[in-house]
Scaffold this motif. Sequence first.
Motif, PDB file in Angstrom:
ATOM      1  N   UNK A   1      63.966  62.564  18.401  1.00  0.00           N
ATOM      2  CA  UNK A   1      64.135  61.117  18.565  1.00  0.00           C
ATOM      3  C   UNK A   1      65.278  60.525  17.792  1.00  0.00           C
ATOM      4  N   UNK A   2      66.143  61.344  17.199  1.00  0.00           N
ATOM      5  CA  UNK A   2      67.276  60.830  16.432  1.00  0.00           C
ATOM      6  C   UNK A   2      68.322  60.178  17.324  1.00  0.00           C
ATOM      7  N   UNK A   3      69.286  59.528  16.692  1.00  0.00           N
ATOM      8  CA  UNK A   3      70.342  58.821  17.410  1.00  0.00           C
ATOM      9  C   UNK A   3      71.199  59.791  18.230  1.00  0.00           C
ATOM     10  N   UNK A   4      71.584  59.360  19.433  1.00  0.00           N
ATOM     11  CA  UNK A   4      72.428  60.189  20.296  1.00  0.00           C
ATOM     12  C   UNK A   4      73.861  60.191  19.789  1.00  0.00           C
ATOM     13  N   UNK A   5      74.572  61.287  20.068  1.00  0.00           N
ATOM     14  CA  UNK A   5      75.985  61.363  19.729  1.00  0.00           C
ATOM     15  C   UNK A   5      76.833  60.580  20.722  1.00  0.00           C
ATOM     16  N   UNK A   6      78.139  60.683  20.588  1.00  0.00           N
ATOM     17  CA  UNK A   6      79.066  59.972  21.471  1.00  0.00           C
ATOM     18  C   UNK A   6      79.754  60.952  22.413  1.00  0.00           C
TER      19      UNK A   6
ATOM     20  N   UNK B   1      70.513  64.878   8.808  1.00  0.00           N
ATOM     21  CA  UNK B   1      70.632  63.931   9.911  1.00  0.00           C
ATOM     22  C   UNK B   1      70.119  64.534  11.216  1.00  0.00           C
ATOM     23  N   UNK B   2      69.432  63.698  12.005  1.00  0.00           N
ATOM     24  CA  UNK B   2      68.924  64.130  13.304  1.00  0.00           C
ATOM     25  C   UNK B   2      69.833  63.683  14.438  1.00  0.00           C
ATOM     26  N   UNK B   3      71.019  63.171  14.113  1.00  0.00           N
ATOM     27  CA  UNK B   3      71.922  62.649  15.134  1.00  0.00           C
ATOM     28  C   UNK B   3      72.391  63.767  16.057  1.00  0.00           C
ATOM     29  N   UNK B   4      72.475  63.458  17.350  1.00  0.00           N
ATOM     30  CA  UNK B   4      72.935  64.429  18.324  1.00  0.00           C
ATOM     31  C   UNK B   4      74.421  64.709  18.204  1.00  0.00           C
ATOM     32  N   UNK B   5      74.867  65.806  18.788  1.00  0.00           N
ATOM     33  CA  UNK B   5      76.274  66.196  18.705  1.00  0.00           C
ATOM     34  C   UNK B   5      77.137  65.334  19.616  1.00  0.00           C
ATOM     35  N   UNK B   6      78.386  65.129  19.212  1.00  0.00           N
ATOM     36  CA  UNK B   6      79.361  64.470  20.074  1.00  0.00           C
ATOM     37  C   UNK B   6      79.838  65.466  21.131  1.00  0.00           C
ATOM     38  N   UNK B   7      80.219  64.951  22.290  1.00  0.00           N
ATOM     39  CA  UNK B   7      80.712  65.788  23.379  1.00  0.00           C
ATOM     40  C   UNK B   7      82.128  65.364  23.744  1.00  0.00           C
TER      41      UNK B   7
ATOM     42  N   UNK C   1      97.709  52.278  31.736  1.00  0.00           N
ATOM     43  CA  UNK C   1      98.695  52.698  30.746  1.00  0.00           C
ATOM     44  C   UNK C   1      98.314  53.902  29.918  1.00  0.00           C
ATOM     45  N   UNK C   2      97.142  54.494  30.170  1.00  0.00           N
ATOM     46  CA  UNK C   2      96.742  55.655  29.361  1.00  0.00           C
ATOM     47  C   UNK C   2      97.682  56.827  29.637  1.00  0.00           C
ATOM     48  N   UNK C   3      97.734  57.755  28.676  1.00  0.00           N
ATOM     49  CA  UNK C   3      98.603  58.915  28.813  1.00  0.00           C
ATOM     50  C   UNK C   3      97.864  60.147  28.316  1.00  0.00           C
ATOM     51  N   UNK C   4      98.433  61.302  28.579  1.00  0.00           N
ATOM     52  CA  UNK C   4      97.832  62.550  28.115  1.00  0.00           C
ATOM     53  C   UNK C   4      97.605  62.498  26.609  1.00  0.00           C
ATOM     54  N   UNK C   5      96.386  62.868  26.186  1.00  0.00           N
ATOM     55  CA  UNK C   5      96.035  62.853  24.769  1.00  0.00           C
ATOM     56  C   UNK C   5      95.226  61.647  24.350  1.00  0.00           C
ATOM     57  N   UNK C   6      95.233  60.581  25.170  1.00  0.00           N
ATOM     58  CA  UNK C   6      94.425  59.407  24.847  1.00  0.00           C
ATOM     59  C   UNK C   6      92.942  59.737  25.021  1.00  0.00           C
ATOM     60  N   UNK C   7      92.098  59.100  24.202  1.00  0.00           N
ATOM     61  CA  UNK C   7      90.656  59.336  24.269  1.00  0.00           C
ATOM     62  C   UNK C   7      89.918  58.022  24.515  1.00  0.00           C
ATOM     63  N   UNK C   8      88.872  58.109  25.297  1.00  0.00           N
ATOM     64  CA  UNK C   8      88.000  56.965  25.559  1.00  0.00           C
ATOM     65  C   UNK C   8      86.617  57.313  25.016  1.00  0.00           C
ATOM     66  N   UNK C   9      86.096  56.511  24.121  1.00  0.00           N
ATOM     67  CA  UNK C   9      84.809  56.789  23.480  1.00  0.00           C
ATOM     68  C   UNK C   9      83.687  56.046  24.201  1.00  0.00           C
ATOM     69  N   UNK C  10      82.678  56.808  24.607  1.00  0.00           N
ATOM     70  CA  UNK C  10      81.479  56.231  25.211  1.00  0.00           C
ATOM     71  C   UNK C  10      80.341  56.412  24.206  1.00  0.00           C
ATOM     72  N   UNK C  11      80.030  55.344  23.490  1.00  0.00           N
ATOM     73  CA  UNK C  11      79.034  55.413  22.418  1.00  0.00           C
ATOM     74  C   UNK C  11      77.652  55.744  22.982  1.00  0.00           C
ATOM     75  N   UNK C  12      76.983  56.678  22.327  1.00  0.00           N
ATOM     76  CA  UNK C  12      75.616  57.017  22.690  1.00  0.00           C
ATOM     77  C   UNK C  12      75.472  57.870  23.928  1.00  0.00           C
TER      78      UNK C  12
END
Length: 379
Positions: free
Chosen positions: A243-248, A116-122, A224-235
């Motif tokens: 040219x592979x797909x970007x990570x999240x 896979x050429x997909x980029x790493x998640x951050x 209402x978020x609290x410590x430990x909650x995660x927000x995913x920003x796709x791409x």
Amino acid sequence: MSKRDFYEVLGVAKTADAAEIKKAFRKLAMKYHPDRNPDDASAEAKFKEVNEAYEILSDEQKRAAYDRYGHAGVDPNAGGGGFHAGAGGASFSDIFGDVFGDIFGGGGGARGGARSNRGSDLRYTLELDLEEAVKGTSVEIRVPTLVPCETCDGSGAKKGTSPVTCTTCNGMGQIRMQQGFFSVQQTCPACRGQGKVIKDPCPDCHGQGRKEKRKTLSVKIPAGVDTGDRIRLAGEGEAGVNGGQAGDLYVQVAVREHSIFRREGKDLYTEVPISFADAALGGELEVPTLDGRVKLKIPVETQTGKLFRLRGKGVTPVRGGNPGDLLCRVIIETPVNLNKEQKELLRQFQESLEKEGSRQSPKKNSWFDGVKSFFDDML
């Protein structure tokens, strides 16, 4: 000695589809594999025969040639030693990777294909004040990441050129090394599993197709978020390779410690210091909430540690539901820096209590009675 018909070896009809052929092969390979039949020359020979049959019948072109010309239509040396890029035969990892993949729900990977050429998640840790976490907000963050090179549009090749197919693996990204019936598949060392090589690298990214950059992103924080909650920003993670797909990008929430409130789930806790007089005589105090000040009624003879609940003054959970409560624990504060007159008044007050007996301090007298009984039992 003439070879047996490959369809007969696998026990399938000539009209069998790819799935039926694969199923039959896996069953026989597991049955005759040398690891299951140590020191059994006949099992080893059958395993080799099954492996050879599957190598031909699992490849559409080889199968077509075999159906038309028989054994003469296929290369009789296909099982010899050396490197074979993208060979159709099945290695040990192919056999057991498929079997275990069926059991545990995982796949054996794309056999013979490039990785896979997909980029790493951050991950980015975002610190918030309690008020921001409870009510929600929008913040801007700066994230160091890898983005596609603008000069080569992420291809890694010099402008005007393109990556070419790797000649070592013929674009498969993997090569297979065979010794008799046993084969091992590994990543192509020439293209590192990409299936393509860059002969003229881009001078700006040196053939990587990506460059380091800090980008600014606006992140909407839900209430209402609290410590430990995660927000995913796709791409929004690292750009993909060639040219592979970007990570999240995962924004990890960390709520700072508050000077007044402590949060537990959807409830808030706070300590309210009150004077001895207010505790004894009762009264009304103003206490803070995240929505402003409210009145808290203190009953007469309130003891320290008493917990008062203000319903609906806590946190509304990020996933919805009723808001929590604010719990106020009253702490009686002992007066300090008393002057001579105040000390004298307290002594007079203490003497008046002693004259009344134990009615004014039931817990104190009960505790001392318990202590006396404890020591009496030790004698």
